[in-house]
Design a protein around this motif. Structure first.
Motif, PDB file in Angstrom:
ATOM      1  N   TYR A 114      61.361 -11.877  42.698  1.00 12.97           N
ATOM      2  CA  TYR A 114      60.768 -12.552  43.856  1.00 12.97           C
ATOM      3  C   TYR A 114      59.282 -12.244  44.041  1.00 12.97           C
ATOM      4  CZ  TYR A 114      65.407 -13.977  45.468  1.00 12.97           C
ATOM      5  OH  TYR A 114      66.655 -14.562  45.571  1.00 12.97           O
ATOM      6  N   GLY A 115      58.794 -11.138  43.427  1.00 15.63           N
ATOM      7  CA  GLY A 115      57.390 -10.762  43.558  1.00 15.63           C
ATOM      8  C   GLY A 115      57.211  -9.531  44.427  1.00 15.63           C
ATOM      9  N   ALA A 116      56.308  -8.635  44.009  1.00 19.81           N
ATOM     10  CA  ALA A 116      56.082  -7.376  44.728  1.00 19.81           C
ATOM     11  C   ALA A 116      55.552  -7.603  46.139  1.00 19.81           C
ATOM     12  CB  ALA A 116      55.111  -6.497  43.936  1.00 19.81           C
ATOM     13  N   ASP A 117      54.911  -8.730  46.379  1.00 21.36           N
ATOM     14  CA  ASP A 117      54.390  -9.020  47.711  1.00 21.36           C
ATOM     15  C   ASP A 117      55.487  -9.407  48.692  1.00 21.36           C
ATOM     16  OD1 ASP A 117      54.789 -11.345  46.202  1.00 21.36           O
ATOM     17  OD2 ASP A 117      53.347 -12.494  47.390  1.00 21.36           O
ATOM     18  N   ARG A 118      56.676  -9.712  48.170  1.00 20.47           N
ATOM     19  CA  ARG A 118      57.773 -10.149  49.029  1.00 20.47           C
ATOM     20  C   ARG A 118      58.887  -9.120  49.161  1.00 20.47           C
ATOM     21  NH1 ARG A 118      58.979 -16.583  48.624  1.00 20.47           N
ATOM     22  NH2 ARG A 118      56.909 -17.276  49.220  1.00 20.47           N
ATOM     23  N   VAL A 119      58.925  -8.114  48.308  1.00 20.10           N
ATOM     24  CA  VAL A 119      60.020  -7.139  48.325  1.00 20.10           C
ATOM     25  C   VAL A 119      59.478  -5.759  48.699  1.00 20.10           C
ATOM     26  CG1 VAL A 119      61.935  -6.138  47.021  1.00 20.10           C
ATOM     27  CG2 VAL A 119      61.197  -8.485  46.548  1.00 20.10           C
ATOM     28  N   VAL A 120      59.975  -5.213  49.815  1.00 22.52           N
ATOM     29  CA  VAL A 120      59.488  -3.947  50.362  1.00 22.52           C
ATOM     30  C   VAL A 120      60.574  -2.880  50.215  1.00 22.52           C
ATOM     31  CG1 VAL A 120      58.609  -2.771  52.414  1.00 22.52           C
ATOM     32  CG2 VAL A 120      58.084  -5.207  52.035  1.00 22.52           C
ATOM     33  N   PRO A 121      60.294  -1.767  49.503  1.00 22.81           N
ATOM     34  CA  PRO A 121      61.313  -0.720  49.330  1.00 22.81           C
ATOM     35  C   PRO A 121      61.463   0.151  50.575  1.00 22.81           C
ATOM     36  CG  PRO A 121      59.275  -0.061  48.257  1.00 22.81           C
ATOM     37  CD  PRO A 121      59.057  -1.464  48.774  1.00 22.81           C
ATOM     38  N   LEU A 122      62.718   0.484  50.896  1.00 23.96           N
ATOM     39  CA  LEU A 122      63.039   1.428  51.974  1.00 23.96           C
ATOM     40  C   LEU A 122      63.917   2.509  51.355  1.00 23.96           C
ATOM     41  CD1 LEU A 122      64.018  -1.112  54.806  1.00 23.96           C
ATOM     42  CD2 LEU A 122      61.770  -0.059  54.410  1.00 23.96           C
ATOM     43  N   TYR A 123      63.292   3.621  50.957  1.00 28.13           N
ATOM     44  CA  TYR A 123      64.017   4.672  50.235  1.00 28.13           C
ATOM     45  C   TYR A 123      64.504   5.743  51.214  1.00 28.13           C
ATOM     46  CZ  TYR A 123      65.228   8.260  46.879  1.00 28.13           C
ATOM     47  OH  TYR A 123      65.918   9.198  46.155  1.00 28.13           O
ATOM     48  N   ILE A 124      65.830   5.957  51.249  1.00 30.43           N
ATOM     49  CA  ILE A 124      66.458   6.901  52.180  1.00 30.43           C
ATOM     50  C   ILE A 124      66.763   8.213  51.451  1.00 30.43           C
ATOM     51  CG2 ILE A 124      68.311   7.245  53.854  1.00 30.43           C
ATOM     52  CD1 ILE A 124      66.551   4.718  54.329  1.00 30.43           C
ATOM     53  N   GLU A 125      66.372   9.327  52.062  1.00 30.77           N
ATOM     54  CA  GLU A 125      66.621  10.649  51.467  1.00 30.77           C
ATOM     55  C   GLU A 125      67.505  11.513  52.362  1.00 30.77           C
ATOM     56  OE1 GLU A 125      63.230  12.193  48.459  1.00 30.77           O
ATOM     57  OE2 GLU A 125      62.843  12.546  50.565  1.00 30.77           O
ATOM     58  N   VAL A 126      68.404  12.250  51.734  1.00 31.94           N
ATOM     59  CA  VAL A 126      69.248  13.241  52.406  1.00 31.94           C
ATOM     60  C   VAL A 126      69.415  14.405  51.439  1.00 31.94           C
ATOM     61  CG1 VAL A 126      71.558  13.740  53.324  1.00 31.94           C
ATOM     62  CG2 VAL A 126      70.488  11.533  53.790  1.00 31.94           C
ATOM     63  N   GLU A 127      69.388  15.624  51.972  1.00 32.62           N
ATOM     64  CA  GLU A 127      69.559  16.802  51.127  1.00 32.62           C
ATOM     65  C   GLU A 127      70.927  16.769  50.440  1.00 32.62           C
ATOM     66  OE1 GLU A 127      68.958  20.168  53.613  1.00 32.62           O
ATOM     67  OE2 GLU A 127      66.817  19.768  53.905  1.00 32.62           O
ATOM     68  N   ASP A 128      70.981  17.287  49.228  1.00 34.00           N
ATOM     69  CA  ASP A 128      72.207  17.210  48.427  1.00 34.00           C
ATOM     70  C   ASP A 128      73.424  17.818  49.117  1.00 34.00           C
ATOM     71  OD1 ASP A 128      70.912  15.865  46.420  1.00 34.00           O
ATOM     72  OD2 ASP A 128      70.659  17.610  45.123  1.00 34.00           O
ATOM     73  N   GLU A 129      73.251  18.954  49.786  1.00 35.78           N
ATOM     74  CA  GLU A 129      74.397  19.599  50.445  1.00 35.78           C
ATOM     75  C   GLU A 129      74.998  18.684  51.509  1.00 35.78           C
ATOM     76  OE1 GLU A 129      75.519  23.641  52.981  1.00 35.78           O
ATOM     77  OE2 GLU A 129      73.512  23.414  52.133  1.00 35.78           O
ATOM     78  N   GLN A 130      74.147  18.050  52.297  1.00 37.65           N
ATOM     79  CA  GLN A 130      74.646  17.135  53.326  1.00 37.65           C
ATOM     80  C   GLN A 130      75.299  15.907  52.705  1.00 37.65           C
ATOM     81  OE1 GLN A 130      72.507  16.110  56.846  1.00 37.65           O
ATOM     82  NE2 GLN A 130      71.190  17.930  56.746  1.00 37.65           N
ATOM     83  N   ARG A 131      74.723  15.402  51.638  1.00 35.38           N
ATOM     84  CA  ARG A 131      75.314  14.230  50.972  1.00 35.38           C
ATOM     85  C   ARG A 131      76.709  14.538  50.474  1.00 35.38           C
ATOM     86  NH1 ARG A 131      74.080  11.853  46.667  1.00 35.38           N
ATOM     87  NH2 ARG A 131      72.960  13.532  45.622  1.00 35.38           N
ATOM     88  N   LEU A 132      76.882  15.708  49.880  1.00 34.58           N
ATOM     89  CA  LEU A 132      78.187  16.079  49.348  1.00 34.58           C
ATOM     90  C   LEU A 132      79.218  16.227  50.464  1.00 34.58           C
ATOM     91  CD1 LEU A 132      79.698  16.650  46.761  1.00 34.58           C
ATOM     92  CD2 LEU A 132      79.023  19.051  46.927  1.00 34.58           C
ATOM     93  N   GLU A 133      78.806  16.819  51.577  1.00 37.23           N
ATOM     94  CA  GLU A 133      79.712  16.965  52.717  1.00 37.23           C
ATOM     95  C   GLU A 133      80.119  15.591  53.261  1.00 37.23           C
ATOM     96  OE1 GLU A 133      77.646  19.375  55.519  1.00 37.23           O
ATOM     97  OE2 GLU A 133      77.954  21.246  54.406  1.00 37.23           O
ATOM     98  N   ARG A 134      79.155  14.693  53.376  1.00 34.21           N
ATOM     99  CA  ARG A 134      79.434  13.350  53.875  1.00 34.21           C
ATOM    100  C   ARG A 134      80.353  12.587  52.915  1.00 34.21           C
ATOM    101  NH1 ARG A 134      73.371  11.320  55.763  1.00 34.21           N
ATOM    102  NH2 ARG A 134      72.996  12.968  57.305  1.00 34.21           N
ATOM    103  N   ALA A 135      80.105  12.751  51.618  1.00 33.89           N
ATOM    104  CA  ALA A 135      80.922  12.064  50.616  1.00 33.89           C
ATOM    105  C   ALA A 135      82.375  12.533  50.682  1.00 33.89           C
ATOM    106  CB  ALA A 135      80.350  12.296  49.222  1.00 33.89           C
ATOM    107  N   MET A 136      82.571  13.836  50.881  1.00 36.93           N
ATOM    108  CA  MET A 136      83.931  14.374  50.991  1.00 36.93           C
ATOM    109  C   MET A 136      84.646  13.807  52.211  1.00 36.93           C
ATOM    110  SD  MET A 136      84.934  16.546  48.621  1.00 36.93           S
ATOM    111  CE  MET A 136      86.089  17.629  49.450  1.00 36.93           C
ATOM    112  N   LYS A 137      83.958  13.751  53.343  1.00 40.12           N
ATOM    113  CA  LYS A 137      84.558  13.220  54.565  1.00 40.12           C
ATOM    114  C   LYS A 137      84.940  11.755  54.387  1.00 40.12           C
ATOM    115  CE  LYS A 137      82.260  16.300  57.862  1.00 40.12           C
ATOM    116  NZ  LYS A 137      81.252  16.390  58.959  1.00 40.12           N
TER     117      LYS A 137
END
Length: 199
Positions: A114-137
């Motif tokens: 679509y073109g870089a002028d039309r697509v805007v990245p939204l990168y979400i970060e979470v610490e690995d320990e929290q991600r693993l806990e959330r994934a288990m739940k």
């Protein structure tokens, strides 16, 4: 000119919740781009909301028709699962703004399409320990928990979202979803508003 705001991040970083909440903020006037997958539907998912759940036959027909923009396959313990984005008459970037959800690789392909002028990245970060806990739940809530697949995804994300790959994709802005989701949501909403005002 419309824009596509593209959410991405490692598994269990809260992407699905963020996606739903941003869509619910009517002042942003974002429309969803729903991806396709051949993986089995999970508990509490709805066809056409989180994904369009389709068969491999449907995927192959869409490929033959030239409708598939980006495509990836994950070799899971339950067999190969395919995820893809398809071009659709429902996407009208001349009039509307959209919100999509995917991987780093899919973001790059959508951006190139679509073109870089039309697509805007939204990168979400979470610490690995929290991600693993959330994934288990989350996995515990499934009718038949699949911890092997959960671990595979967790480890695969370390490679897929390496710092080298993030930098190669040109992503410099990151949004932390570690402790307070409301703060993260407000930062995302403000960032989107700024991009829309400066279009």
């Amino acid at each position: 000119m419309g824009k596509i705001f593209y959410i991405m991040g490692k598994s269990a970083s809260g992407k699905d919740t963020i996606y739903a909440e941003l869509l619910s903020r009517t002042e942003l006037q974002l429309r969803p781009i729903v991806l396709y997958t051949t993986r089995p539907i999970r508990a509490k998912e709805t066809d056409g909301v989180e994904y369009h759940f389709v068969s491999v036959d449907v995927l192959q027909q869409m490929q033959a028709d030239g409708k598939v923009i980006e495509f990836r396959t994950y070799d899971t313990v339950q067999g190969p699962w395919h995820y893809f984005t398809a071009d659709s008459d429902l996407i009208d970037l001349e009039q509307f703004h959209y919100l999509a959800l995917g991987t780093l690789v899919s973001y790059e392909k959508i951006r190139d399409y679509y073109g870089a002028d039309r697509v805007v990245p939204l990168y979400i970060e979470v610490e690995d320990e929290q991600r693993l806990e959330r994934a288990m739940k989350r996995e515990k809530k499934q009718a038949v928990p699949d911890y092997s697949e959960m671990c595979r995804r967790f480890l695969a994300d370390q490679e897929d979202f390496s710092e080298e790959n993030i930098m190669r994709a040109g992503i410099t802005k990151r949004f932390s979803n570690n402790d307070d989701r409301e703060i993260c949501m407000n930062e995302l909403a403000e960032y989107i508003r700024e991009r829309l005002e400066n279009r």
